[in-house]
Design a protein around this motif. Structure first.
Motif, PDB file in Angstrom:
ATOM      1  N   ILE A 435     -15.764  -9.078  -4.815  1.00 46.68           N
ATOM      2  CA  ILE A 435     -14.977  -9.676  -4.043  1.00 46.68           C
ATOM      3  C   ILE A 435     -13.560  -9.050  -4.010  1.00 46.68           C
ATOM      4  N   ASP A 436     -13.191  -8.761  -2.876  1.00 45.41           N
ATOM      5  CA  ASP A 436     -11.698  -7.954  -2.669  1.00 45.41           C
ATOM      6  C   ASP A 436     -10.608  -9.059  -2.355  1.00 45.41           C
ATOM      7  N   LEU A 437      -9.385  -8.651  -2.393  1.00 44.17           N
ATOM      8  CA  LEU A 437      -8.594  -9.299  -1.959  1.00 44.17           C
ATOM      9  C   LEU A 437      -7.383  -9.043  -0.949  1.00 44.17           C
ATOM     10  N   ILE A 438      -6.868 -10.034  -0.167  1.00 42.01           N
ATOM     11  CA  ILE A 438      -5.823  -9.373   0.759  1.00 42.01           C
ATOM     12  C   ILE A 438      -4.692 -10.548   0.918  1.00 42.01           C
ATOM     13  N   LEU A 439      -3.586 -10.009   0.678  1.00 39.61           N
ATOM     14  CA  LEU A 439      -2.418 -10.672   0.446  1.00 39.61           C
ATOM     15  C   LEU A 439      -1.319 -10.531   1.579  1.00 39.61           C
ATOM     16  N   THR A 440      -0.440 -11.161   1.928  1.00 36.00           N
ATOM     17  CA  THR A 440       0.875 -10.831   2.890  1.00 36.00           C
ATOM     18  C   THR A 440       1.995 -10.879   1.794  1.00 36.00           C
ATOM     19  N   VAL A 441       2.750 -10.116   2.314  1.00 35.51           N
ATOM     20  CA  VAL A 441       4.164  -9.585   1.477  1.00 35.51           C
ATOM     21  C   VAL A 441       5.373 -10.089   2.342  1.00 35.51           C
ATOM     22  N   MET A 442       6.305 -10.675   1.804  1.00 31.38           N
ATOM     23  CA  MET A 442       7.462 -11.127   2.546  1.00 31.38           C
ATOM     24  C   MET A 442       8.054  -9.842   3.219  1.00 31.38           C
ATOM     25  N   ASP A 443       8.410  -9.765   4.509  1.00 29.41           N
ATOM     26  CA  ASP A 443       9.052  -8.560   5.044  1.00 29.41           C
ATOM     27  C   ASP A 443       8.539  -7.207   4.943  1.00 29.41           C
ATOM     28  N   ALA A 444       7.159  -7.081   4.621  1.00 29.00           N
ATOM     29  CA  ALA A 444       6.519  -5.770   4.126  1.00 29.00           C
ATOM     30  C   ALA A 444       5.227  -5.759   4.787  1.00 29.00           C
ATOM     31  N   ALA A 445       4.558  -4.691   4.522  1.00 27.85           N
ATOM     32  CA  ALA A 445       3.135  -4.481   4.630  1.00 27.85           C
ATOM     33  C   ALA A 445       2.323  -5.358   3.647  1.00 27.85           C
ATOM     34  N   PRO A 446       1.122  -5.583   4.111  1.00 25.21           N
ATOM     35  CA  PRO A 446       0.150  -6.599   3.228  1.00 25.21           C
ATOM     36  C   PRO A 446      -0.312  -5.697   2.178  1.00 25.21           C
ATOM     37  N   VAL A 447      -1.119  -6.244   1.218  1.00 23.17           N
ATOM     38  CA  VAL A 447      -1.836  -5.661   0.151  1.00 23.17           C
ATOM     39  C   VAL A 447      -3.145  -5.880   0.200  1.00 23.17           C
ATOM     40  N   LEU A 448      -3.912  -4.738   0.329  1.00 16.64           N
ATOM     41  CA  LEU A 448      -5.530  -4.663   0.330  1.00 16.64           C
ATOM     42  C   LEU A 448      -5.911  -4.408  -0.914  1.00 16.64           C
ATOM     43  N   LEU A 449      -6.398  -5.096  -1.730  1.00 20.14           N
ATOM     44  CA  LEU A 449      -6.877  -4.945  -3.251  1.00 20.14           C
ATOM     45  C   LEU A 449      -8.287  -4.857  -3.119  1.00 20.14           C
ATOM     46  N   ARG A 450      -9.137  -3.479  -3.239  1.00 22.06           N
ATOM     47  CA  ARG A 450     -10.396  -3.257  -3.431  1.00 22.06           C
ATOM     48  C   ARG A 450     -10.951  -3.442  -4.826  1.00 22.06           C
ATOM     49  N   ASN A 451     -11.878  -4.380  -4.846  1.00 18.48           N
ATOM     50  CA  ASN A 451     -12.570  -4.636  -6.199  1.00 18.48           C
ATOM     51  C   ASN A 451     -13.585  -3.644  -6.495  1.00 18.48           C
TER      52      ASN A 451
END
Length: 555
Positions: A435-451
């Protein structure tokens, strides 16, 4: 089951290589002069084109001062190409629209086999119908769901088991710049720890939540009052999680509220609800006071077959774990599980239970970030940019119960970097079984975390598709038994914060090669499957046999 512990540094930040660096979001001014600018935007992982890969939709915000024509931020849709990268298909999707959005829910509300989008906003909410050709149509007005209140998290679920997805929206503040003071307004100053900050939510007018009943003809009816959802007073709603916590066959609702008691709506079985938060033990913090709650999710962290609750809170409050004690009651185990110590200085948003290492235990992640850009100067032990947290589920040293251990510092730079994160959640971007994770960040690009954990542990995924039940399979309860150990999961219609995901049900099986599955559908249909092979994904159509779901093969 013999589990293998993951190696350190097992999440890789692949935002750039995946092609998502251009998915930057906007949420007001850098100074955050108004509360509107602080809660951020969300994201959905869903297979909009039915090619077997989960795509990403990013909600976007705006600025009160506006933008020059042609420079306005728009909502973004990225198609998963199946090779670890995404293609920006916003322009041809019909979703390149400018409005101040926040949360998102995905679900097939018209049961046509295509997943639709609902986006909450400051201003009119939006329902986008998936046409099935890669484009979406705004049907908010025709469907009767163009609500003008400031909406936060949203959930699709079938609350009356009629086979059609209904909608629940957590609404936040009645926000108007004509009445809400600006930060540092000399006539109406607001303070936190002696420093001037934006005002709210305390002192502002709250909004009531809303429940829309699906009429089955493409339209919805506002059933908030008739369903028993509180309309006498609002509760600053931010997070929503939906699950059948009392195992009586219908979907219940938990609402995480900011600076007011959290609410648990128990479904009476006819689509109406009784609010039982205080009675059930999930309305307040461990000290008996209301918390600044944001995100929330259901999950069985201790493996007893009952769904527990996690809630993220404001800094200096600790996040909350409520363990289901059975018979509809919960006990606060925030301190006993180690969550209090790990999260006291964090200000949390998105969260969920997920099995990060496929050992069969549900772990936790927290997306963190403060609301006050000036908090660093206050010298109170917390900061505006914060490290996200990964808490591994371990046996308690005493041998009784479970504890959560913060392993985020060893989980790779995606967790180690300080950001002001907001919405997001777990999904399998590359369909490799972890399972991977996708997170939004304030006033910036998101963060895609590959497991990238190389544990060797087995896994099993099931994608439910309803026939008598709703087509999306929201609310399906699946138990997997392997080597005498039983895991219970439920496909959700909402959870985390400003987040939505296709209802895949995931099991980590450690060293086992097969599992037995027991399935209970909304409406009562039951199915059993013996000796299901691990390390595979399956599609389960209600009333039919399991079939393999290979990457790139439509469901």
């Amino acid at each position: 089951m013999t589990a293998t512990a993951p190696a350190a540094g097992f999440f890789s930040d692949v935002t750039g290589p995946a092609g998502l660096s251009g998915a930057r979001t906007v949420s007001g001014s850098a100074a955050k002069d108004y509360i509107l600018e602080t809660i951020g935007t969300g994201v959905a992982a869903f297979d909009y084109d039915n090619d077997g890969w989960q795509d990403l939709f990013f909600v976007n915000g705006s600025r009160l001062e506006g933008f020059p024509p042609g420079d306005e931020p728009v909502q973004k849709l990225f198609r998963n190409k199946g090779d670890g990268t995404f293609e920006d298909v916003t322009a041809r999707s019909g979703l390149a629209l400018h409005f101040w959005g926040h949360g998102v829910a995905t679900g097939d509300y018209d049961n046509d086999g295509m997943t639709d989008l609902y986006v909450s906003a400051w201003g009119p909410d939006k329902l986008f119908r998936n046409r099935g050709d890669g484009t979406f149509a705004d049907v908010s007005e025709a469907a009767g769901v163009r609500d003008d209140r400031w909406g936060a998290s949203v959930a699709f679920a079938d609350f009356n088991n009629d086979g059609m997805l209904d909608l629940f929206i957590a609404n936040y503040v009645d926000f108007d710049t004509k009445t809400v003071p600006r930060r540092a307004d000399p006539e109406h100053p607001c303070y936190y720890r002696g420093a001037m900050v934006m005002c709210g939510p305390t002192g502002l007018q709250s909004e009531v939540d809303i429940l829309y009943r699906n009429n089955g003809d493409g339209t919805f009816t506002d059933a908030t009052q008739s369903a028993g959802v509180r309309t006498d007073v609002g509760m600053f709603g931010l997070g929503v999680a939906v699950a059948d916590y009392d195992e009586d066959g219908d979907a219940d609702i938990y609402v995480a509220n900011d600076a007011t008691p959290n609410q648990l709506y128990r479904n009476r079985g006819d689509g109406s609800f009784e609010e039982v938060g205080a009675m059930s033990g999930v309305a307040y913090g461990v000290d008996g006071t209301e918390q600044g709650s944001m995100g929330t999710a259901f999950g069985d962290y201790d493996g007893d077959g009952r769904l527990d609750i996690v809630v993220t809170n404001f800094s200096h409050q600790s996040f909350q774990i409520y363990r289901s004690a059975g018979d509809g009651f919960f006990e606060d185990v925030t301190y006993a599980t180690g969550v209090a110590e790990a999260t006291y200085l964090s200000l949390g948003w998105a969260t969920d239970f997920f099995d990060v290492d496929n050992d069969g235990d549900l772990d936790l992640f927290f997306a963190n970030g403060h609301v006050y850009p000036g908090v660093d100067a206050m010298q109170i032990g917390t900061t505006y940019l914060q490290r996200n947290q990964l808490l591994r589920n371990d046996p308690a040293p005493s041998g009784a119960g479970r504890v959560f251990v913060d392993v985020g510092a060893a989980a790779g730079p995606g967790f180690g970097a300080a950001r002001s994160s907001r919405g997001g959640g777990p999904f399998d971007l590359d369909r490799d079984g972890d399972i991977d994770l996708i997170l939004t960040v304030m006033d910036a690009a998101p963060v895609l975390l590959r497991n990238d954990a190389a544990t060797g542990n087995a896994w099993l995924d099931v994608r439910p598709v309803g026939r008598r039940a709703n087509r999306s399979g929201v609310g399906v309860r699946i138990a997997a038994t392997a080597a005498g150990r039983r895991q219970v999961r439920q496909s959700g219609g909402g959870g985390s914060f400003l987040w939505s995901c296709d209802p895949w049900v995931h099991f980590g099986l450690a060293g086992e090669s097969t599992a037995d599955l027991e399935v209970v559908w909304p409406g009562g249909t039951k199915q059993t499957f013996r000796g299901v092979k691990a390390r595979a994904s399956y599609v389960l159509v209600e009333g039919e046999e399991l079939r393999a779901s290979r990457p790139g093969v439509p469901r």
